[in-house]
Motif scaffolding. Structure first.
Motif, PDB file in Angstrom:
ATOM      1  N   LEU A 152      38.729  46.008  35.247  1.00 12.61           N
ATOM      2  CA  LEU A 152      39.244  46.461  36.532  1.00 12.61           C
ATOM      3  C   LEU A 152      38.316  45.989  37.637  1.00 12.61           C
ATOM      4  CD1 LEU A 152      40.236  50.220  35.914  1.00 12.61           C
ATOM      5  CD2 LEU A 152      41.685  48.196  35.691  1.00 12.61           C
ATOM      6  N   LYS A 153      38.860  45.753  38.820  1.00  9.94           N
ATOM      7  CA  LYS A 153      38.035  45.537  39.998  1.00  9.94           C
ATOM      8  C   LYS A 153      37.451  46.887  40.433  1.00  9.94           C
ATOM      9  CE  LYS A 153      39.013  41.122  40.637  1.00  9.94           C
ATOM     10  NZ  LYS A 153      37.994  40.047  40.546  1.00  9.94           N
ATOM     11  N   GLU A 154      36.381  46.837  41.218  1.00 11.85           N
ATOM     12  CA  GLU A 154      35.723  48.074  41.621  1.00 11.85           C
ATOM     13  C   GLU A 154      36.359  48.731  42.839  1.00 11.85           C
ATOM     14  OE1 GLU A 154      31.587  47.254  42.131  1.00 11.85           O
ATOM     15  OE2 GLU A 154      31.167  47.360  39.968  1.00 11.85           O
ATOM     16  N   GLY A 155      37.359  48.084  43.440  1.00 14.01           N
ATOM     17  CA  GLY A 155      37.957  48.616  44.659  1.00 14.01           C
ATOM     18  C   GLY A 155      38.535  50.007  44.502  1.00 14.01           C
ATOM     19  N   ALA A 156      39.250  50.242  43.396  1.00  9.50           N
ATOM     20  CA  ALA A 156      39.854  51.559  43.172  1.00  9.50           C
ATOM     21  C   ALA A 156      38.775  52.638  43.057  1.00  9.50           C
ATOM     22  CB  ALA A 156      40.717  51.535  41.919  1.00  9.50           C
TER      23      ALA A 156
END
Length: 231
Positions: A152-156
């Motif tokens: 996963l990207k860290e944005g969430a």
């Protein structure tokens, strides 16, 4: 701005918001009728959706452009979406109004879009949940949540930590079937799955650990899928 002018301005904003909510609701209602005709919709865990909506961050995997309308039509509330800015520019900019109607927030993915992140944090704290495709875009390979090495990207995680909101995990499967015109024309009715998990809260403020926590929750939901994934 005078008191009367401010009142008129607020009334105008409220009217525009009301019309936007109405259009969203109509679009959602149409999809709720049409989708079950062409697809076998399997939705698990509806009871995990908080009755009041937000403050809430909804996270999900992302298989294609049909994911927002398919998932949005099966959630009990209207949501804000984090969407790539390119979608707003399609058809010479004509898609901008449609995306705004669906409460989408434009995100420039090729740079750190701090303005969009701040907007998302504010929206996530409101009455309408914010939905984030936590993989950072469409993932159809082994790095998908449905794949062997999910990432996963860290944005969430950044948004959830900053907003201090609970998180609702959702896993999608089979939505790529909506891209195949044969499924619409010949009523093949392939299965589309939406698995919704229990709400949880991020532990601590470390974004990497929060991302790992999100991956773990989504993988738990993956085990409830009935059909094989495409990844």
């Amino acid at each position: 701005m005078s008191k009367n002018a401010a009142t008129i301005h607020n009334f105008g904003d409220g009217l525009r918001q009301g019309l936007s909510d109405l259009r969203y609701g109509l679009f959602k209602g149409i999809l709720q009728v049409i989708l079950p005709i062409f697809f076998r919709m399997r939705v698990v865990g509806r009871g995990h959706c908080p009755r009041g909506g937000g403050p809430l961050v909804v996270i999900s995997n992302h298989l294609g452009e049909w994911d927002p309308p398919i998932m949005g039509s099966h959630l009990p509330w209207q949501v804000h979406w984090l969407a790539k800015v390119e979608l707003f520019e399609l058809l010479g900019g004509w898609m901008n109004g449609f995306m705004r109607m669906l409460h989408c927030v434009p995100l420039e993915r090729n740079k750190a879009d701090l303005s969009a992140i701040k907007t998302c944090v504010r929206l996530a704290r409101g009455r309408r949940p914010l939905l984030v495709f936590a993989e950072g875009g469409v993932r159809l390979d082994e790095t998908s949540i449905l794949g062997s090495t999910p990432q996963l990207k860290e944005g969430a995680a950044i948004i959830a930590i900053a907003a201090g909101c609970p998180v609702l995990p959702v896993v999608l499967n089979g939505t790529r079937a909506a891209f195949q015109w044969q499924n619409w024309l010949f009523l093949r009715r392939p299965m589309i799955e939406i698995v919704i998990g229990p709400v949880f809260r991020i532990e601590g403020r470390d974004r990497q650990r929060a991302t790992e926590q999100m991956i773990a929750r989504l993988l738990e939901l993956k085990t409830q899928l009935k059909q094989p994934s495409i990844c």
